[in-house]
Design a protein around this motif. Sequence first.
Motif, PDB file in Angstrom:
ATOM      1  N   LEU A 261       0.757  -1.106  -0.042  1.00 41.00           N
ATOM      2  CA  LEU A 261       0.097   0.084   0.022  1.00 41.00           C
ATOM      3  C   LEU A 261       0.804   1.386   0.096  1.00 41.00           C
ATOM      4  N   TYR A 262       1.919   1.233   0.758  1.00 41.39           N
ATOM      5  CA  TYR A 262       2.667   2.441   0.798  1.00 41.39           C
ATOM      6  C   TYR A 262       3.562   2.475  -0.405  1.00 41.39           C
ATOM      7  N   LEU A 263       4.270   1.400  -0.958  1.00 42.09           N
ATOM      8  CA  LEU A 263       4.798   1.337  -2.232  1.00 42.09           C
ATOM      9  C   LEU A 263       3.980   2.194  -3.328  1.00 42.09           C
ATOM     10  N   THR A 264       2.508   1.654  -3.296  1.00 39.46           N
ATOM     11  CA  THR A 264       1.796   2.268  -4.322  1.00 39.46           C
ATOM     12  C   THR A 264       1.484   3.748  -4.118  1.00 39.46           C
ATOM     13  N   ILE A 265       1.421   4.116  -2.946  1.00 39.27           N
ATOM     14  CA  ILE A 265       1.111   5.491  -2.653  1.00 39.27           C
ATOM     15  C   ILE A 265       2.179   6.425  -2.991  1.00 39.27           C
ATOM     16  N   SER A 266       3.167   5.802  -2.719  1.00 39.50           N
ATOM     17  CA  SER A 266       4.609   6.558  -2.976  1.00 39.50           C
ATOM     18  C   SER A 266       4.892   6.625  -4.687  1.00 39.50           C
ATOM     19  N   MET A 267       4.325   5.770  -5.351  1.00 34.88           N
ATOM     20  CA  MET A 267       4.474   5.853  -6.662  1.00 34.88           C
ATOM     21  C   MET A 267       3.581   6.934  -7.244  1.00 34.88           C
ATOM     22  N   HIS A 268       2.567   7.018  -6.641  1.00 38.79           N
ATOM     23  CA  HIS A 268       1.482   8.084  -7.210  1.00 38.79           C
ATOM     24  C   HIS A 268       2.076   9.400  -6.730  1.00 38.79           C
ATOM     25  N   ILE A 269       2.492   9.653  -5.481  1.00 38.42           N
ATOM     26  CA  ILE A 269       3.075  10.730  -4.996  1.00 38.42           C
ATOM     27  C   ILE A 269       4.287  11.360  -6.032  1.00 38.42           C
ATOM     28  N   GLY A 270       4.898  10.480  -6.417  1.00 39.04           N
ATOM     29  CA  GLY A 270       6.141  10.622  -7.376  1.00 39.04           C
ATOM     30  C   GLY A 270       5.528  11.002  -8.691  1.00 39.04           C
ATOM     31  N   ILE A 271       4.353  10.279  -9.104  1.00 35.03           N
ATOM     32  CA  ILE A 271       3.814  10.792 -10.473  1.00 35.03           C
ATOM     33  C   ILE A 271       3.093  12.126 -10.464  1.00 35.03           C
ATOM     34  N   ALA A 272       2.828  12.394  -9.113  1.00 33.21           N
ATOM     35  CA  ALA A 272       1.941  13.835  -8.991  1.00 33.21           C
ATOM     36  C   ALA A 272       3.009  15.045  -8.979  1.00 33.21           C
ATOM     37  N   LEU A 273       4.163  14.800  -8.228  1.00 34.75           N
ATOM     38  CA  LEU A 273       5.214  15.693  -8.223  1.00 34.75           C
ATOM     39  C   LEU A 273       6.151  16.027  -9.406  1.00 34.75           C
ATOM     40  N   VAL A 274       6.319  14.840 -10.279  1.00 33.97           N
ATOM     41  CA  VAL A 274       7.214  15.019 -11.408  1.00 33.97           C
ATOM     42  C   VAL A 274       6.418  15.213 -12.618  1.00 33.97           C
ATOM     43  N   LEU A 275       5.475  14.629 -12.573  1.00 31.33           N
ATOM     44  CA  LEU A 275       4.582  14.757 -14.078  1.00 31.33           C
ATOM     45  C   LEU A 275       3.496  15.650 -13.840  1.00 31.33           C
ATOM     46  N   ASN A 276       3.199  16.268 -12.624  1.00 33.10           N
ATOM     47  CA  ASN A 276       2.272  17.042 -12.488  1.00 33.10           C
ATOM     48  C   ASN A 276       0.947  16.941 -12.890  1.00 33.10           C
ATOM     49  N   LEU A 277       0.563  15.253 -12.423  1.00 33.48           N
ATOM     50  CA  LEU A 277      -0.655  14.821 -12.485  1.00 33.48           C
ATOM     51  C   LEU A 277      -1.299  14.815 -11.265  1.00 33.48           C
ATOM     52  N   TYR A 278      -1.541  15.982 -10.552  1.00 29.37           N
ATOM     53  CA  TYR A 278      -1.854  15.718  -9.191  1.00 29.37           C
ATOM     54  C   TYR A 278      -3.373  15.175  -9.125  1.00 29.37           C
ATOM     55  N   TYR A 279      -4.366  15.470 -10.107  1.00 27.63           N
ATOM     56  CA  TYR A 279      -5.825  14.891  -9.871  1.00 27.63           C
ATOM     57  C   TYR A 279      -5.937  13.591  -9.934  1.00 27.63           C
ATOM     58  N   PHE A 280      -5.099  13.121 -11.009  1.00 28.59           N
ATOM     59  CA  PHE A 280      -5.070  11.665 -11.378  1.00 28.59           C
ATOM     60  C   PHE A 280      -4.578  10.907 -10.086  1.00 28.59           C
ATOM     61  N   SER A 281      -3.422  11.318  -9.424  1.00 28.48           N
ATOM     62  CA  SER A 281      -2.719  10.805  -8.352  1.00 28.48           C
ATOM     63  C   SER A 281      -3.717  10.584  -7.026  1.00 28.48           C
ATOM     64  N   ALA A 282      -4.395  11.864  -7.016  1.00 29.29           N
ATOM     65  CA  ALA A 282      -5.187  12.008  -5.677  1.00 29.29           C
ATOM     66  C   ALA A 282      -6.309  11.151  -5.771  1.00 29.29           C
ATOM     67  N   ILE A 283      -6.904  10.896  -6.960  1.00 28.78           N
ATOM     68  CA  ILE A 283      -8.003   9.753  -7.115  1.00 28.78           C
ATOM     69  C   ILE A 283      -7.474   8.457  -6.702  1.00 28.78           C
ATOM     70  N   MET A 284      -5.975   8.091  -7.305  1.00 23.87           N
ATOM     71  CA  MET A 284      -5.601   6.955  -6.936  1.00 23.87           C
ATOM     72  C   MET A 284      -5.137   6.446  -5.553  1.00 23.87           C
ATOM     73  N   ILE A 285      -4.795   7.818  -5.018  1.00 26.99           N
ATOM     74  CA  ILE A 285      -4.387   7.486  -3.537  1.00 26.99           C
ATOM     75  C   ILE A 285      -5.598   7.294  -2.725  1.00 26.99           C
ATOM     76  N   ILE A 286      -6.693   8.102  -3.063  1.00 28.60           N
ATOM     77  CA  ILE A 286      -7.977   7.810  -2.212  1.00 28.60           C
ATOM     78  C   ILE A 286      -8.451   6.538  -2.374  1.00 28.60           C
TER      79      ILE A 286
END
Length: 320
Positions: A261-286
């Motif tokens: 769970l933490y690995l997956t959430i960390s992956m999406h945080i990286g996607i949000a910060l580097v690729l600026n896909l904040y909305y997509f990452s937020a949905i997937m983290i939720i």
Amino acid sequence: MKNLNAFYTRIENFFFKQDNQTEFLGFFRVAIGTVILLQFMAVMPDFDQLFSSSSIIPQDIMGVFTPDWMITFSKIVSFLQSCGIEESTTILMTKVSFITLCTFIITGFYSRIAAFLLLILQIALLKGSSFFAYGADFFTSMSLFYLILFPADQHFSLRNFIFRKNPVDSNFTPVKRLFQIHISIAYFFSGLDKALGFNWWNGESIWKAIHLPYSNRDLNIDFSWLAEHSYILSFIGWSTIIIEMCYPFFIWYKPTQKTWLYLTISMHIGIALVLNLYYFSAIMIIWNITNFYFEQTANKKVFSTKKTISAQYLPNQIDS
């Protein structure tokens, strides 16, 4: 036959046994409603350029890829214009309705009805402007669909507070299991799709992603040094494939559930910060937190309850 009956009982309990853990319902409702509202507020300044008759891409061009039976925002505008309502009024009503429905979802004021109406409105906007849509928009539709299925406004809701209602005892385990299986399948096939090519294995996809025009615009990190250390790109690509493809196996296995769970959430945080896909990452983290984080807290409560019962029962056994 005995083993078969035991297997059937386990399957039945897995899908239908009453789950008294309700915290995830309130979290999912509030988090999804808030993210959808924030995303819409970000789009509002450009609403006319995306969805109106004066949009960047003309509506008749976007309508070529839309079936005639599909209700789109442009068709709603045309219908209301035939009734004497101007397009500007329809746009204003749409904005107010979208924000109001999101607020109802967040506060839990008949959130299932609000989610149903918002889903219709969101699909009308999405299908009418498909050139501007991407994966997060489809996950938004699916999130609203699950809000319709879940009795999310039965717990921690404004409706119960206003009308002094007690939560209705309903079995939502089948929907929860459907949600968990859904996200597991989505990750597995996402990872499988990446694994079938060579771009993720050699890191080429990572290199291209971090150099896209819309990527890395907030942090402005210099990634040029990665050209001389391509093994890091390959490692990130391999890690992404492993995290996604192995998700259905390790997220259900209790000893590794928390780690995955933490690995997956960390992956999406990286996607949000580097690729600026904040909305997509937020949905997937939720989605991840809703489906599996509260499983951890529920297991801890069950364990502590059993421990307390054992502590109370043991002295009686000793005394007797």
